[in-house]
Design a protein around this motif. Structure first.
Motif, short mmCIF file in Angstrom:
data_model
loop_
_atom_site.label_atom_id
_atom_site.label_comp_id
_atom_site.label_asym_id
_atom_site.label_seq_id
_atom_site.Cartn_x
_atom_site.Cartn_y
_atom_site.Cartn_z
N THR A 11 45.57 39.39 46.57
CA THR A 11 46.37 38.77 45.52
C THR A 11 45.60 37.66 44.83
N ALA A 12 44.94 36.82 45.64
CA ALA A 12 44.16 35.72 45.06
C ALA A 12 42.99 36.25 44.24
N ARG A 13 42.34 37.28 44.78
CA ARG A 13 41.19 37.84 44.08
C ARG A 13 41.62 38.45 42.75
N ALA A 14 42.75 39.17 42.74
CA ALA A 14 43.25 39.77 41.51
C ALA A 14 43.63 38.69 40.50
N ARG A 15 44.26 37.61 40.99
CA ARG A 15 44.64 36.51 40.09
C ARG A 15 43.39 35.87 39.47
N GLU A 16 42.37 35.65 40.28
CA GLU A 16 41.16 34.99 39.78
C GLU A 16 40.45 35.85 38.74
N LEU A 17 40.39 37.16 38.98
CA LEU A 17 39.78 38.06 38.01
C LEU A 17 40.59 38.10 36.72
N SER A 18 41.91 38.09 36.87
CA SER A 18 42.77 38.11 35.69
C SER A 18 42.62 36.83 34.89
N PRO A 24 43.37 45.07 34.11
CA PRO A 24 43.87 45.66 35.36
C PRO A 24 42.99 46.79 35.89
N THR A 25 42.47 47.66 34.99
CA THR A 25 41.64 48.77 35.47
C THR A 25 40.37 48.26 36.13
N GLU A 26 39.72 47.29 35.49
CA GLU A 26 38.50 46.73 36.05
C GLU A 26 38.80 45.93 37.32
N ILE A 27 39.95 45.28 37.37
CA ILE A 27 40.34 44.56 38.58
C ILE A 27 40.47 45.54 39.74
N ALA A 28 41.10 46.69 39.48
CA ALA A 28 41.27 47.70 40.53
C ALA A 28 39.91 48.18 41.03
N ARG A 29 38.97 48.41 40.10
CA ARG A 29 37.64 48.86 40.51
C ARG A 29 36.92 47.78 41.31
N SER A 30 37.05 46.51 40.91
CA SER A 30 36.38 45.42 41.62
C SER A 30 36.95 45.26 43.02
N MET A 46 45.79 50.70 39.25
CA MET A 46 46.29 49.78 38.26
C MET A 46 47.72 49.36 38.58
N GLN A 47 48.52 50.33 39.12
CA GLN A 47 49.89 50.00 39.51
C GLN A 47 49.89 48.97 40.63
N ARG A 48 48.93 49.13 41.56
CA ARG A 48 48.84 48.19 42.68
C ARG A 48 48.37 46.82 42.19
N VAL A 49 47.50 46.82 41.18
CA VAL A 49 47.03 45.55 40.63
C VAL A 49 48.18 44.80 39.98
N TRP A 50 49.02 45.51 39.21
CA TRP A 50 50.18 44.84 38.60
C TRP A 50 51.09 44.27 39.67
N GLN A 51 51.21 44.97 40.78
CA GLN A 51 52.03 44.45 41.88
C GLN A 51 51.44 43.18 42.45
N LEU A 52 50.10 43.16 42.57
CA LEU A 52 49.44 41.96 43.08
C LEU A 52 49.61 40.78 42.12
N LEU A 53 49.44 41.07 40.82
CA LEU A 53 49.53 39.99 39.83
C LEU A 53 50.93 39.41 39.73
N ASN A 54 51.95 40.21 40.04
CA ASN A 54 53.33 39.75 39.95
C ASN A 54 53.87 39.25 41.28
N SER A 55 53.01 39.24 42.30
CA SER A 55 53.45 38.77 43.61
C SER A 55 53.18 37.27 43.73
N CYS A 79 35.93 31.03 44.86
CA CYS A 79 36.76 31.71 43.86
C CYS A 79 35.93 32.74 43.10
N ALA A 80 36.59 33.42 42.15
CA ALA A 80 35.93 34.50 41.43
C ALA A 80 35.50 34.10 40.03
N ARG A 81 35.49 32.83 39.72
CA ARG A 81 35.05 32.42 38.40
C ARG A 81 33.56 32.71 38.22
N PRO A 82 33.11 32.90 36.97
CA PRO A 82 31.71 33.29 36.74
C PRO A 82 30.70 32.37 37.40
N SER A 83 30.98 31.07 37.42
CA SER A 83 30.02 30.15 38.01
C SER A 83 29.93 30.27 39.53
#
Length: 237
Positions: A11-18, A24-30, A46-55, A79-83
């Motif tokens: 969930t945290a990883r998906a939020r950070e990428l978002s 969502p598609t690239e988040i699922a692949r990552s 992608m459906q699972r990613v939306w679930q993570l982002l809304n959790s 964290c997943a920020r570029p830096s």
């Protein structure tokens, strides 16, 4: 895909990428590439990613990123920020299982390579490789223990000149250094012609041998070798 409650790390990883603009598609692949599978073992979709982002993101798992200090729920503490992405990838890689040979430290690997190379060497020697089809003799110097090493080089070079390397073999070998090689080659230059035209250098390591049998060729080489002067230490090599 309702397999269980979202994993806090995923969930945290998906939020950070978002947060950095990843779709969502690239988040699922990552997530799939980084090992975040569903509880049932399937890949993130992608459906699972939306679930993570809304959790909701459990605060109990939140900590500060070791690189930038921002809140993160990553198990790696980054964290997943570029830096911070490089450090995150490095920690994930270190957590992956290693094969036994990958666990050896650099010094151990270097020692194994050194011993392997040392085993390939022995007392320097001069040799002669005979190519029966074109009736060509190659005289050279080597510090390797196995004939196959210099034989492979000789066959390749013979092929480059269009000579048939079939049934070629090492017919003669004696201890000696590059001086012994030069002595034999220079002496043979007055006995046999070079196997190809020499435009500048008169010496050659490839000789066109007349109608002589292998024992006779070896006897010629042995006679030249036996007449070679000793060096200042009283040894031939």
């Amino acid at each position: 895909m309702a397999d269980a409650a979202p994993c806090p790390d995923a969930t945290a990883r998906a939020r950070e990428l978002s947060d950095v603009g990843v779709g969502p598609t690239e988040i699922a692949r990552s997530l799939q590439a980084e090992g975040y599978l569903t509880v049932r073992g399937g890949p993130k979709t992608m459906q699972r990613v939306w679930q993570l982002l809304n959790s909701p993101l459990p605060t109990a798992f939140q900590t500060s990123c070791s690189q930038c200090g921002r809140p993160t729920s990553s198990a790696e503490g980054v964290c997943a920020r570029p830096s911070c992405a490089n450090e995150y990838a490095r920690r994930v890689y270190e957590r992956l299982p290693r094969k036994p040979y990958e666990l050896r430290d650099k010094a151990t690997r270097n020692e194994a390579v050194r011993r392997s190379r040392q085993a390939q060497k022995r007392e320097p020697s001069v040799y002669a490789v005979w190519f029966p089809a074109p009736r060509v003799l190659k005289v050279g110097f080597t510090a390797h223990a196995q004939d196959s090493i210099f034989m492979a080089v000789a066959r390749r070079r013979a092929g480059q000149r269009g000579w048939d390397a079939k049934d070629s073999s090492c017919i003669w070998r004696r201890p000696g250094d590059v001086r012994a090689e030069a002595w034999i080659q220079s002496t043979l230059a007055f006995r046999w012609r070079a196997a190809f035209d020499q435009k500048i250098h008169r010496l050659c390591e490839w000789f066109a041998v007349p109608d002589l049998a292998v024992p006779e060729i070896a006897a010629v080489l042995g006679g030249i070798y036996d007449r070679m002067p000793e060096d200042l230490t009283g040894r031939l090599a």
